[in-house]
Design an enzyme around this catalytic site. Sequence first.
Site, short mmCIF file in Angstrom:
data_model
loop_
_atom_site.label_atom_id
_atom_site.label_comp_id
_atom_site.label_asym_id
_atom_site.label_seq_id
_atom_site.Cartn_x
_atom_site.Cartn_y
_atom_site.Cartn_z
N GLY A 492 63.84 30.38 5.69
CA GLY A 492 63.57 29.07 6.28
C GLY A 492 64.44 27.99 5.64
CD GLN A 493 66.77 30.20 2.39
OE1 GLN A 493 66.25 30.46 3.47
NE2 GLN A 493 67.11 31.14 1.54
N GLY A 494 67.50 27.98 5.31
CA GLY A 494 68.72 27.74 6.09
C GLY A 494 69.95 28.44 5.57
CB SER A 534 67.87 26.67 -5.94
OG SER A 534 66.52 26.33 -5.90
CB THR A 537 73.82 26.95 -1.50
OG1 THR A 537 72.78 26.90 -0.53
CG2 THR A 537 74.95 26.01 -1.09
CB VAL A 741 69.06 21.03 -3.39
CG1 VAL A 741 69.11 21.25 -1.89
CG2 VAL A 741 68.27 19.78 -3.74
N GLY A 742 67.04 24.03 -3.22
CA GLY A 742 65.84 24.49 -2.51
C GLY A 742 64.55 24.20 -3.24
CD GLU A 743 63.84 27.42 -7.47
OE1 GLU A 743 62.93 27.94 -8.12
OE2 GLU A 743 65.03 27.47 -7.81
#
Lengths: 786, 302, 160
Positions: A492-494, A534, A537, A741-743
């Site tokens: 879902g994070q992309g 995270s 990316t 930057v997810g978390e």
Amino acid sequence: MANKEAQREKIPNPIGVSVPRIDAREKVTGAAIYADDIQYGPGLLYARIKRSPHPHALIKSIDCSKAKALPGVKAVVTGDDFPGYIGLYLQDRYIFCRDRVRYVGDPVAGVAAISEEIAEQAVELINVEYEVLEPVLNPEFGAGPDAAIIHPKLGEYVVANFIFPEPGSNISNHFRIRKGDVEGAWKDCAAIVEKRYQIPHVQHVPIEPHIAVAKVDENGKVTLWGSSQSPFAQRNLIASALGKSQSDVEVIAPFVGGGFGSKAGVSMESLAVAIATRVKGRPVKLRLTREEEFYTAFVRQGLIAYFKMGCDKDGRLLAMENRFYWDGGAYTEYSVNITRAAGYSSSGPYDVPNVKADSYCVYTNHPVTGPMRGFGMPEMHSGLEQCIDDLAHEIGIDPVQFRLLNCVRTGDTIVTGMKMHPTGLSECIEKVAKAIQWGEKAPPSAPNKRRGKGIAIMWKAPAMPPNAGSSAWVEMNEDGTATVGVGGQELGQGTFTVMAQMAAGALGIPYEDVRVARPVDTDYSPYEWQTVASRLTWSMGNAVVNAAKDARRQILEMVAQSWDENPDDLDIVNGVVISYKSEEAVPLKNLVIYGLPKPNDQGWIGGPVVGRGKFMPTYVTGLDPQTGQGPRAVVHYTTGAEAVELEVDIETGKVEVIRGVAAFDVGKAINPDMVKAQVEGGFVQGLSTAFFESLILKDGVLQNPSFVDYRIATSADAPKDIQAIIVEVAQDDGPYGARGVGEHPLVPTIPAIGNAIYDAIGVRVGAPPFSAEKVYLAMVDAGIIA
Amino acid sequence: MINVHAGLPEFEYVKPGTMAEASRFLVDHVGEARLFTGGTDTFVRMRDGFWKEKYLVDVKHLQGMRTIRFDPEKGLTLGAAVNMNEVIASAEVNAHYPLLAEAAQTVASYQLRNRATIAGNICNASPAGDTLGACLVYNASLYVHGVDGLRDELLRTFFCGPGKTVLHVGDIVTELNFPIPPQGARGKYIKLGRNVISDLAIVGITVLGFPDADVPSGFRYRIALASVAPTPLVVEAAGGLLEEKAASAETIEAAAQLVMEACSPIDDVRGSARYRKLMVRNLTRRALTQVASDLAASGEAH
Amino acid sequence: MSNHKINVTVNGEVEVVEVPANMTLLRMLREKLALTGTKNGCSAGECGACTVILNGEPVNSCMVLAVECDGASVMTIEGLSKDGQLHALQQAVIDQGAVQCGFCTPGVLMSAYALLQRNAKPTDEEIREALVGNLCRCTGYNRIVEAVKQAADQPETVAA
């Protein structure tokens, strides 16, 4: 030409462009496939689990005879069937309990049957005799000499070389920081604040509960379909636990309906696999009920934290002495590293010359803890950032100024002795302070309301083994499109969208021409350590860029040979190979599969193009076990700040967050809109933990195992005004400068809210969640209201 | 640990053709059969394993069960299977019994309100039921189809304890009846939950006030509480005080104090007894202040 | 336990299905009709992931027995787009970046669709109220609210 290459290298299209998600259409039409949506056929069996009703007990006997005799039951298994240990950093779990149960819900036996109902009936027919033991329910007590020992064999467990258990105690990891001279520094302090903070266990609450479907064939090959953040780690750990080759375990991982860490590592998947070994050829589905999810899926650690911090008369931080007792629950195979992460980040994002920290991971008879979005940082920062506020008030400096004065900056020697890489933390602080109009106080909206503002800042590094690796391939198709293979997972994070953008940018083709191969399948997808920390990316992004560049190199060399030109004079722009020298042009279509004819029909060159890329950090060093000091503890830190404005209703204690602002230094936003979406979602999840969430445990037994009493933020609870600000100070080894930057957006939310409540009513509320009741009674107890 | 079933346990679905048939079935299967309309409690309780009935008896299709009827003489009749959203959307309810709609609006979510019914709320006798207070202050009664015939039950004497009511085996509540409310009545429901909306009530305060020239203050008040006693609670004493003395900050405070003293909440995961008592006081004060102000405003308007 | 043969119209198709008494509408859709867009998140009417439209109104399909749906009309997420054309709400969710993991999305869209059917121009509060029974752990909700507003602003029901 080198110039052109450098320019392209900087920011190729569509890097930095907010393209729509690659998976959006199937997700809005219901077509997206999650693990429970796959049709497993009429041979499917259903598993249910017999679980411990006690927080701590010895198993005296297990009688499965009645369950085995029930028609429709195909297998009943217990711990003795699977003697191997399993675990990520510390192998401290059996798949099914053998001698001892350590939390309410600990799996004791498993059943596979032709229906879920029959499996449930069989579970009820299993009779287990226990000898109940004294449970350990508090980590601080549990770390001491008087507590019952939960893992008597701790000294025998296989453990990673950077984890330090203390056999004979309940301490499964003790991380130390000894930097400078803390004792000597206190006398130079003009202000010292000492505080104790507590934070409860909370749960990830993915809307999709855990599910695993396992099949073992005649050759012993294991196939596991699951909702998984970690297909490769699961392959590895399950193979090890069952004594199999990794190549004989295939993990297939379709879309994940929310993970937040709960679907990392291995948890209930091993149960399904173990049961499946007894019903060869038939898939076995284990799907946790929402209630089981609350009882038995990973939870976030509880924490009891002591902070002591001091500054000089100008507000400069001189020393910190911090002690963390992590409530690790029954098994800490994963959480030991959370304790470590909190230890090596224990100063928070501050430049502090003298630091002493002790971070203890403690076994208790509480639910099993594991990684959760933030990996120890939300828990640690909750206390730390409220304490910083108190110290700022004590010395009489504005909290924003205090943070600007002390926050970690490029080149600082941070708590582990590592030099801080370029960071935009102070810019983040300045931007949120400006956006929230720091220093201006608006009047409350009603006579019964009090208004306040609060700020908190954060840092977090990807917490992982030093050499966690990524790999990727980029395969070209006949029509000039590309398919990217990755082993990282879309939660879902992309990440699939971002990987497609990076591949498109590095190759020189439109974003619309890139697909991401899925489901992730360990037999076909390239290796990826886990979708956690995270790190995708940055790490997987590097692998994808490298793979795309490899494909690009192959294409350019082929075309250059065909055109008799130098590859350096060629480029791929919008799916067309062009020459800056001869001004020739040819679309990628066909040539990336069939190659190009040699001049004069003298045969062919080239062939199917598959690019290959990898990335693994090679520079992280070990830390001294006594001091926690070393040249490079981590790969990097993402930093940021949040501020909130809120109102407290002094007649009820209800708090309403009017607006929130958040700024994070992401290095380079590959997809700015999706960065903002992560920030908003993380902020609301943080707000949810600030106001609503807590696993209420009474003598080790969960009192709120459903959404009825484990409340999370709803559409009506989310503040309407949430502003996400992107700061970009490039990461030297990040793809196009990006870092994760997810978390992070979840990390500073609790303390920012805590500080704003204090600003509004002048009282510290205590441990989160800051329920209306706690806020109200804190005001009553402080004599503010009657 | 509660071992919750993954799905619903096995049962038979029974759909009787008449009310009498339904009632007879319940009598013939004592302890084995349960009525359901929306199922919002029933299915949860059966998954939890607390209710283990062999038969679920569906009566919502029977005559009158889905009817909303208003008679200017007799008042409002709500069929027992009328769902919460239908109550909220009803023009008659909003015109004459707005508190019912206001309270129903606070129940759970829109989806759940499409299944949940006020009658179900009443028959399950949860002390936390949001709509029970409104039904009490409107002096609702229940029309009951029993094996021995039809009868009315006053809601005020309907509840015996958490989950316990005066209903006997074979009784089926078919209608809720509300008399014409007092002229000029104004009401307020204040619910305190953990979330902004959608949660169960930590406390719920229902107040109905109306002009009455026969009492010294000129106004009467009815006050009912949710989640602070074993059954929904009506506090008469506070109303009495406000009949004697006109509503002012002081009298409202005194009334709120009386209401707080009348309730006997417990500690549970949603809130402590201490907090609940304080909230009963504060929110009763808030509700009374609002209603008194509305009554005064409407008096001036006339 | 008896089976019941029911007639139910799902997304415009008449289906004849044999269902056991304890089968919920959710399980019937997923297990009998392979309509797996409707998700099971809690089986207790709390999370909203299983929301479908039953006779024009949104319900938690885990809280409805399949046998109760004899003669009923059901719409699921699979019925929202027509002939490959996304509904305005679906397009709006994409445009606003209102989907992440996607597990709550079908239920959210069903609730939002029902909202716009009964209230073509909902306010911010009305949208939040209508979606309160649809838990989302990823987005923080605001983008979903914006998506509903975007769809409500479009005169046509199906996006071009």
